[in-house]
Design a protein around this motif. Structure first.
Motif, PDB file in Angstrom:
ATOM      1  N   PHE A   2       1.990   2.775  16.925  1.00  0.00           N
ATOM      2  CA  PHE A   2       0.534   2.651  16.975  1.00  0.00           C
ATOM      3  C   PHE A   2      -0.130   3.544  15.924  1.00  0.00           C
ATOM      4  O   PHE A   2      -1.110   3.143  15.287  1.00  0.00           O
ATOM      5  N   ALA A   3       0.427   4.719  15.719  1.00  0.00           N
ATOM      6  CA  ALA A   3      -0.118   5.632  14.703  1.00  0.00           C
ATOM      7  C   ALA A   3       0.047   5.040  13.304  1.00  0.00           C
ATOM      8  O   ALA A   3      -0.865   5.155  12.464  1.00  0.00           O
ATOM      9  N   ASP A   4       1.192   4.392  13.053  1.00  0.00           N
ATOM     10  CA  ASP A   4       1.403   3.735  11.754  1.00  0.00           C
ATOM     11  C   ASP A   4       0.403   2.604  11.540  1.00  0.00           C
ATOM     12  O   ASP A   4      -0.123   2.421  10.442  1.00  0.00           O
ATOM     13  N   THR A   5       0.142   1.848  12.605  1.00  0.00           N
ATOM     14  CA  THR A   5      -0.806   0.743  12.514  1.00  0.00           C
ATOM     15  C   THR A   5      -2.201   1.259  12.169  1.00  0.00           C
ATOM     16  O   THR A   5      -2.866   0.721  11.274  1.00  0.00           O
ATOM     17  N   LEU A   6      -2.628   2.292  12.846  1.00  0.00           N
ATOM     18  CA  LEU A   6      -3.940   2.874  12.547  1.00  0.00           C
ATOM     19  C   LEU A   6      -3.989   3.461  11.140  1.00  0.00           C
ATOM     20  O   LEU A   6      -5.012   3.353  10.455  1.00  0.00           O
ATOM     21  N   LEU A   7      -2.892   4.072  10.718  1.00  0.00           N
ATOM     22  CA  LEU A   7      -2.830   4.615   9.360  1.00  0.00           C
ATOM     23  C   LEU A   7      -2.969   3.499   8.329  1.00  0.00           C
ATOM     24  O   LEU A   7      -3.686   3.644   7.335  1.00  0.00           O
ATOM     25  N   ILE A   8      -2.322   2.375   8.560  1.00  0.00           N
ATOM     26  CA  ILE A   8      -2.397   1.249   7.615  1.00  0.00           C
ATOM     27  C   ILE A   8      -3.802   0.666   7.588  1.00  0.00           C
ATOM     28  O   ILE A   8      -4.325   0.329   6.518  1.00  0.00           O
ATOM     29  N   VAL A   9      -4.450   0.561   8.739  1.00  0.00           N
ATOM     30  CA  VAL A   9      -5.838   0.081   8.767  1.00  0.00           C
ATOM     31  C   VAL A   9      -6.726   1.065   7.996  1.00  0.00           C
ATOM     32  O   VAL A   9      -7.592   0.653   7.212  1.00  0.00           O
ATOM     33  N   GLY A  10      -6.511   2.348   8.174  1.00  0.00           N
ATOM     34  CA  GLY A  10      -7.263   3.357   7.431  1.00  0.00           C
ATOM     35  C   GLY A  10      -7.020   3.268   5.930  1.00  0.00           C
ATOM     36  O   GLY A  10      -7.957   3.369   5.135  1.00  0.00           O
ATOM     37  N   MET A 102       3.915   2.546  -3.842  1.00  0.00           N
ATOM     38  CA  MET A 102       3.978   3.864  -3.215  1.00  0.00           C
ATOM     39  C   MET A 102       4.000   3.742  -1.687  1.00  0.00           C
ATOM     40  O   MET A 102       4.845   4.340  -1.020  1.00  0.00           O
ATOM     41  N   PHE A 103       3.083   2.953  -1.128  1.00  0.00           N
ATOM     42  CA  PHE A 103       3.029   2.794   0.326  1.00  0.00           C
ATOM     43  C   PHE A 103       4.249   2.058   0.860  1.00  0.00           C
ATOM     44  O   PHE A 103       4.720   2.340   1.958  1.00  0.00           O
ATOM     45  N   ASN A 104       4.762   1.127   0.089  1.00  0.00           N
ATOM     46  CA  ASN A 104       5.950   0.382   0.506  1.00  0.00           C
ATOM     47  C   ASN A 104       7.146   1.322   0.632  1.00  0.00           C
ATOM     48  O   ASN A 104       7.969   1.174   1.535  1.00  0.00           O
ATOM     49  N   SER A 105       7.265   2.296  -0.269  1.00  0.00           N
ATOM     50  CA  SER A 105       8.379   3.242  -0.166  1.00  0.00           C
ATOM     51  C   SER A 105       8.206   4.181   1.032  1.00  0.00           C
ATOM     52  O   SER A 105       9.189   4.598   1.639  1.00  0.00           O
ATOM     53  N   ILE A 106       6.967   4.485   1.390  1.00  0.00           N
ATOM     54  CA  ILE A 106       6.714   5.342   2.555  1.00  0.00           C
ATOM     55  C   ILE A 106       7.070   4.627   3.853  1.00  0.00           C
ATOM     56  O   ILE A 106       7.691   5.195   4.746  1.00  0.00           O
ATOM     57  N   SER A 140       6.108  -5.776   9.396  1.00  0.00           N
ATOM     58  CA  SER A 140       6.324  -4.783   8.348  1.00  0.00           C
ATOM     59  C   SER A 140       4.989  -4.316   7.773  1.00  0.00           C
ATOM     60  O   SER A 140       3.935  -4.916   8.007  1.00  0.00           O
ATOM     61  N   PHE A 141       5.043  -3.262   6.983  1.00  0.00           N
ATOM     62  CA  PHE A 141       3.853  -2.692   6.359  1.00  0.00           C
ATOM     63  C   PHE A 141       3.120  -3.716   5.511  1.00  0.00           C
ATOM     64  O   PHE A 141       1.900  -3.862   5.607  1.00  0.00           O
ATOM     65  N   LEU A 147      -3.070  -8.449   5.498  1.00  0.00           N
ATOM     66  CA  LEU A 147      -4.047  -9.009   6.437  1.00  0.00           C
ATOM     67  C   LEU A 147      -5.280  -8.120   6.574  1.00  0.00           C
ATOM     68  O   LEU A 147      -6.413  -8.600   6.558  1.00  0.00           O
ATOM     69  N   CYS A 148      -5.052  -6.831   6.708  1.00  0.00           N
ATOM     70  CA  CYS A 148      -6.169  -5.891   6.853  1.00  0.00           C
ATOM     71  C   CYS A 148      -7.039  -5.863   5.604  1.00  0.00           C
ATOM     72  O   CYS A 148      -8.266  -5.903   5.687  1.00  0.00           O
ATOM     73  N   THR A 149      -6.413  -5.804   4.456  1.00  0.00           N
ATOM     74  CA  THR A 149      -7.170  -5.714   3.217  1.00  0.00           C
ATOM     75  C   THR A 149      -7.998  -6.971   2.983  1.00  0.00           C
ATOM     76  O   THR A 149      -9.155  -6.883   2.573  1.00  0.00           O
ATOM     77  N   MET A 150      -7.415  -8.132   3.261  1.00  0.00           N
ATOM     78  CA  MET A 150      -8.172  -9.376   3.065  1.00  0.00           C
ATOM     79  C   MET A 150      -9.396  -9.432   3.970  1.00  0.00           C
ATOM     80  O   MET A 150     -10.480  -9.814   3.523  1.00  0.00           O
TER      81      MET A 150
END
Length: 184
Positions: A2-10, A102-106, A140-141, A147-150
């Protein structure tokens, strides 16, 4: 997870604001963009008025040619506007590609979400990218980020007032078929 999901939305929100900032600097504040946008708005309203006043175009062939000429002029200006925007899109594309790497490697190999469905086969390559296992409801990330960015970027454009007006969107663009186009 859940923390990863929120981080990706951020991250999506931040990159969308960054992209709009770059677009503002390269496009929206230029005189050429402002003139083209104002001209397109003016011509769209003028064209709508002409179309409303004409009840039967077939009886007035001269009027029909004037409307077609106005539509061509409007399409030409929309093409010029797209060219002005395209320059910033290339810059944003390079920036997003480097950020994506960069984010893909994280987030490589980490499940960041759980989908409530099993995606169709050609989307599974994106939704399950770099994840081990056969549970295709794992997300996956890259899939969540796209989806979020679009969705977020469109809304940010509306909030900041950079989205095209409804009148301009209604007229259509380069890929819109002509008015007299008939499908079989």
């Amino acid at each position: 997870m859940f923390a990863d999901t929120l981080l990706i939305v951020g991250i999506s929100i931040c990159t969308a604001f960054f992209a709009e900032g770059v677009t503002y600097i390269l496009v929206y504040r230029t005189e050429k963009y402002k003139k083209l946008k104002a001209s397109i708005e003016k011509q769209t309203k003028k064209l709508d008025k002409k179309k409303e006043t004409v009840t039967d175009i077939s009886r007035q062939p001269g009027h029909k040619k004037k409307i077609e000429k106005e539509e061509e002029r409007l399409k030409s200006e929309k093409r010029d506007l797209s060219y002005v925007k395209m320059q910033s899109m290339i810059v944003i594309g390079f920036i997003f590609t480097s950020l994506m790497g960069m984010f893909n490697s994280i987030f490589d190999g980490r499940v960041v979400g759980k989908l409530p469905f099993t995606p169709i086969s050609f989307i599974q390559g994106i939704s399950h990218r770099n994840l081990s296992g056969d549970d295709y409801t794992d997300c996956s990330f890259i899939f969540l980020y796209i989806l979020c960015t679009m969705s977020i970027r469109q809304n940010i454009q509306k909030i900041l007032g950079f989205a095209p007006s409804r009148a301009v969107s209604k007229v259509g663009g380069i890929f819109t078929p002509p008015a007299n186009f008939k499908q079989n």
